[in-house]
Design a protein around this motif. Structure first.
Motif, PDB file in Angstrom:
ATOM      1  N   GLU A   1     -19.474 -26.646 -21.664  1.00  0.00           N
ATOM      2  CA  GLU A   1     -20.595 -25.723 -21.425  1.00  0.00           C
ATOM      3  C   GLU A   1     -20.802 -25.545 -19.915  1.00  0.00           C
ATOM      4  O   GLU A   1     -21.031 -24.422 -19.432  1.00  0.00           O
ATOM      5  CB  GLU A   1     -21.850 -26.313 -22.083  1.00  0.00           C
ATOM      6  CG  GLU A   1     -22.903 -25.296 -22.424  1.00  0.00           C
ATOM      7  CD  GLU A   1     -24.048 -25.925 -23.228  1.00  0.00           C
ATOM      8  OE1 GLU A   1     -23.798 -26.780 -24.112  1.00  0.00           O
ATOM      9  OE2 GLU A   1     -25.202 -25.558 -22.964  1.00  0.00           O
ATOM     10  N   LEU A   2     -20.701 -26.648 -19.166  1.00  0.00           N
ATOM     11  CA  LEU A   2     -20.829 -26.562 -17.703  1.00  0.00           C
ATOM     12  C   LEU A   2     -19.744 -25.658 -17.131  1.00  0.00           C
ATOM     13  O   LEU A   2     -19.999 -24.820 -16.264  1.00  0.00           O
ATOM     14  CB  LEU A   2     -20.721 -27.959 -17.076  1.00  0.00           C
ATOM     15  CG  LEU A   2     -21.971 -28.837 -17.153  1.00  0.00           C
ATOM     16  CD1 LEU A   2     -21.618 -30.298 -16.917  1.00  0.00           C
ATOM     17  CD2 LEU A   2     -23.017 -28.384 -16.126  1.00  0.00           C
ATOM     18  N   LEU A   3     -18.517 -25.822 -17.635  1.00  0.00           N
ATOM     19  CA  LEU A   3     -17.398 -25.021 -17.127  1.00  0.00           C
ATOM     20  C   LEU A   3     -17.655 -23.537 -17.388  1.00  0.00           C
ATOM     21  O   LEU A   3     -17.455 -22.690 -16.522  1.00  0.00           O
ATOM     22  CB  LEU A   3     -16.084 -25.472 -17.772  1.00  0.00           C
ATOM     23  CG  LEU A   3     -14.834 -24.798 -17.217  1.00  0.00           C
ATOM     24  CD1 LEU A   3     -14.598 -25.205 -15.765  1.00  0.00           C
ATOM     25  CD2 LEU A   3     -13.600 -25.153 -18.049  1.00  0.00           C
TER      26      LEU A   3
ATOM     27  N   SER B   1     -18.640 -20.091 -14.372  1.00  0.00           N
ATOM     28  CA  SER B   1     -18.064 -18.762 -14.150  1.00  0.00           C
ATOM     29  C   SER B   1     -19.162 -17.713 -13.943  1.00  0.00           C
ATOM     30  O   SER B   1     -18.901 -16.617 -13.481  1.00  0.00           O
ATOM     31  CB  SER B   1     -17.163 -18.380 -15.320  1.00  0.00           C
ATOM     32  OG  SER B   1     -17.945 -18.308 -16.482  1.00  0.00           O
ATOM     33  N   GLU B   2     -20.399 -18.078 -14.286  1.00  0.00           N
ATOM     34  CA  GLU B   2     -21.508 -17.134 -14.092  1.00  0.00           C
ATOM     35  C   GLU B   2     -22.103 -17.247 -12.690  1.00  0.00           C
ATOM     36  O   GLU B   2     -22.969 -16.475 -12.304  1.00  0.00           O
ATOM     37  CB  GLU B   2     -22.602 -17.407 -15.136  1.00  0.00           C
ATOM     38  CG  GLU B   2     -22.115 -17.184 -16.556  1.00  0.00           C
ATOM     39  CD  GLU B   2     -23.117 -17.658 -17.613  1.00  0.00           C
ATOM     40  OE1 GLU B   2     -24.273 -17.970 -17.279  1.00  0.00           O
ATOM     41  OE2 GLU B   2     -22.722 -17.709 -18.789  1.00  0.00           O
ATOM     42  N   LEU B   3     -21.663 -18.278 -11.936  1.00  0.00           N
ATOM     43  CA  LEU B   3     -22.206 -18.470 -10.590  1.00  0.00           C
ATOM     44  C   LEU B   3     -21.171 -18.019  -9.567  1.00  0.00           C
ATOM     45  O   LEU B   3     -20.024 -18.465  -9.619  1.00  0.00           O
ATOM     46  CB  LEU B   3     -22.545 -19.950 -10.366  1.00  0.00           C
ATOM     47  CG  LEU B   3     -23.629 -20.524 -11.276  1.00  0.00           C
ATOM     48  CD1 LEU B   3     -23.743 -22.025 -11.077  1.00  0.00           C
ATOM     49  CD2 LEU B   3     -24.967 -19.853 -10.997  1.00  0.00           C
TER      50      LEU B   3
ATOM     51  N   HIS C   1     -28.430 -24.450 -13.316  1.00  0.00           N
ATOM     52  CA  HIS C   1     -28.107 -23.295 -14.167  1.00  0.00           C
ATOM     53  C   HIS C   1     -28.006 -23.746 -15.627  1.00  0.00           C
ATOM     54  O   HIS C   1     -28.535 -23.091 -16.532  1.00  0.00           O
ATOM     55  CB  HIS C   1     -26.788 -22.691 -13.680  1.00  0.00           C
ATOM     56  CG  HIS C   1     -26.472 -21.362 -14.285  1.00  0.00           C
ATOM     57  ND1 HIS C   1     -27.216 -20.234 -14.040  1.00  0.00           N
ATOM     58  CD2 HIS C   1     -25.478 -20.966 -15.131  1.00  0.00           C
ATOM     59  CE1 HIS C   1     -26.706 -19.219 -14.706  1.00  0.00           C
ATOM     60  NE2 HIS C   1     -25.653 -19.636 -15.390  1.00  0.00           N
ATOM     61  N   PHE C   2     -27.338 -24.890 -15.859  1.00  0.00           N
ATOM     62  CA  PHE C   2     -27.212 -25.461 -17.209  1.00  0.00           C
ATOM     63  C   PHE C   2     -28.611 -25.712 -17.800  1.00  0.00           C
ATOM     64  O   PHE C   2     -28.898 -25.343 -18.940  1.00  0.00           O
ATOM     65  CB  PHE C   2     -26.412 -26.778 -17.127  1.00  0.00           C
ATOM     66  CG  PHE C   2     -26.198 -27.462 -18.447  1.00  0.00           C
ATOM     67  CD1 PHE C   2     -24.947 -27.425 -19.067  1.00  0.00           C
ATOM     68  CD2 PHE C   2     -27.221 -28.162 -19.084  1.00  0.00           C
ATOM     69  CE1 PHE C   2     -24.735 -28.062 -20.277  1.00  0.00           C
ATOM     70  CE2 PHE C   2     -27.011 -28.805 -20.302  1.00  0.00           C
ATOM     71  CZ  PHE C   2     -25.762 -28.757 -20.893  1.00  0.00           C
ATOM     72  N   ILE C   3     -29.464 -26.329 -17.003  1.00  0.00           N
ATOM     73  CA  ILE C   3     -30.810 -26.672 -17.494  1.00  0.00           C
ATOM     74  C   ILE C   3     -31.586 -25.395 -17.851  1.00  0.00           C
ATOM     75  O   ILE C   3     -32.230 -25.318 -18.902  1.00  0.00           O
ATOM     76  CB  ILE C   3     -31.567 -27.529 -16.444  1.00  0.00           C
ATOM     77  CG1 ILE C   3     -30.906 -28.918 -16.338  1.00  0.00           C
ATOM     78  CG2 ILE C   3     -33.053 -27.666 -16.790  1.00  0.00           C
ATOM     79  CD1 ILE C   3     -31.435 -29.788 -15.211  1.00  0.00           C
ATOM     80  N   LYS C   4     -31.478 -24.395 -16.990  1.00  0.00           N
ATOM     81  CA  LYS C   4     -32.193 -23.137 -17.271  1.00  0.00           C
ATOM     82  C   LYS C   4     -31.672 -22.494 -18.557  1.00  0.00           C
ATOM     83  O   LYS C   4     -32.427 -21.964 -19.364  1.00  0.00           O
ATOM     84  CB  LYS C   4     -32.044 -22.171 -16.089  1.00  0.00           C
ATOM     85  CG  LYS C   4     -32.902 -22.586 -14.920  1.00  0.00           C
ATOM     86  CD  LYS C   4     -33.216 -21.487 -13.920  1.00  0.00           C
ATOM     87  CE  LYS C   4     -32.069 -20.747 -13.379  1.00  0.00           C
ATOM     88  NZ  LYS C   4     -32.392 -19.812 -12.294  1.00  0.00           N
TER      89      LYS C   4
END
Ligand code: R2B
Ligand code: URA
Length: 313
Positions: free
Chosen positions: A191-193, A197-199, A303-306
């Motif tokens: 999920e982090l990976l 790609s969105e950042l 970003h993951f947390i959001k």
């Protein structure tokens, strides 16, 4: 620890499920009080469920200042009320570790190396247990030396391996060696990976992370106060590490992965590389560039947390 009855739906067929508990120590139940000495917190002196019961994400990293600025960053990213300058160090009564809480996120420093992070993790995991926290995800965000990766690359750890490239952590207990697996949560890593790609401008890879007990000889550096090997031996070791899938080297991931795994905590390791070890041993990157690199794991985890809190689509 006892199974609990979960039948809140009023079903006829009651389901017994094993309540996930984060500690694995039968002695804790018979203790009247638990003092989390290095946090300056305790079960009799503090209302831990009230203080920490809503924690869903824990982020740990080496330095106190970095974990304070991470807490401030999360405060801003989650649009939390209040002034970020007022976020105080919950452990200010001790200078061992720093701890900051912003909404459901706890940000804690762990110092350098396996013994330092392991003491912190014992007390953190007990804190989550005493506070009756559930469904927590924990991240180590940090720095590392890249193996064949240019400086500034973020590495999400697939397997945390020891200096022999084995996915395990060895702990001496009562004069015997206990071996624990260092597998991390695959879903969280993937999920982090995906989110990376969105950042923009955060080059990210997934790979093995080698954890050593020393920064200099232990990581094959030629520039310590001591050096017991030749330049050729150094290159051979780094080459073997690379062949074993090692993409970066740091000093805490194996015990972090092992303790979280035993204690049912979903865990991930996200470290930025500060240099490419195929190009040298010394970290000569300018300070302002290093500061920007250090923010990359923070941005990815924020970003993951959001995403998890559904604050962004
Ligand atoms: C990365 O950086 C520190 C050494 O400089 C160590 O804590 C680690 O894992
Ligand atoms: N941290 C480490 O442990 N090693 C490096 O090379 C850089 C940061």
């Amino acid at each position: 620890m006892a199974p609990i009855l979960l039948n809140s739906m009023g079903n006829e067929h009651s389901n017994y499920i094993q309540q996930v508990e984060y500690v694995k120590n039968p002695h804790l139940d018979s203790m009247e009080e638990d003092i989390l000495y290095h946090f300056n917190l305790g079960t009799k002196t503090h209302d831990l469920p009230q203080m920490f019961g809503d924690v869903k994400f824990v982020c740990v990293g080496g330095s106190s200042n970095r974990m304070r600025s991470f807490a401030q960053f999360i405060h801003e990213q989650l649009n939390l009320p209040g002034n970020m300058a007022d976020i105080r160090d919950i452990c200010e009564g001790t200078d061992r570790y720093s701890m900051f809480k912003v909404g459901p996120v706890l940000s804690i420093s762990h110092g350098m190396g396996v013994p330092s992070i392991s003491i912190m993790l014992h007390e953190l995991i007990k804190l989550l247990y005493h506070a009756r926290c559930r469904d927590v995800i924990i991240f180590r965000i940090g720095t590392s030396g890249g193996v064949g990766l240019s400086a500034g690359t973020v590495v999400i750890t697939d397997k945390a391996v020891d200096s022999f490239f084995r996915p395990q952590f060895e702990q001496v207990v009562l004069g015997k060696v206990i071996v624990r697996s260092t597998e991390l949560d695959e879903d969280v890593a993937q999920e982090l990976l995906q989110y990376s790609s969105e950042l923009p401008d955060i080059p990210t890879v997934i790979g093995n992370t080698m954890c050593t007990h020393d920064f200099y000889e232990g990581q094959g550096r030629l520039d310590g106060a001591l050096c017991s090997f030749s330049t050729e031996e150094k290159w051979e070791y780094l080459r073997k590490a690379s062949e074993a899938g090692v993409r970066n080297i740091e000093m805490e991931s194996t015990v972090f992965a092992a303790m979280c795994r035993v204690c049912n905590l979903k865990a991930a390791v996200v470290c930025v590389t500060l240099l490419n070890r195929f190009e040298g041993d010394q970290i000569s990157t300018p300070h302002d560039v290093l500061l920007e690199y250090q923010q990359r794991p923070q941005c990815l985890v924020a970003h993951f947390i959001k995403k998890r809190l559904a604050l962004i689509s």
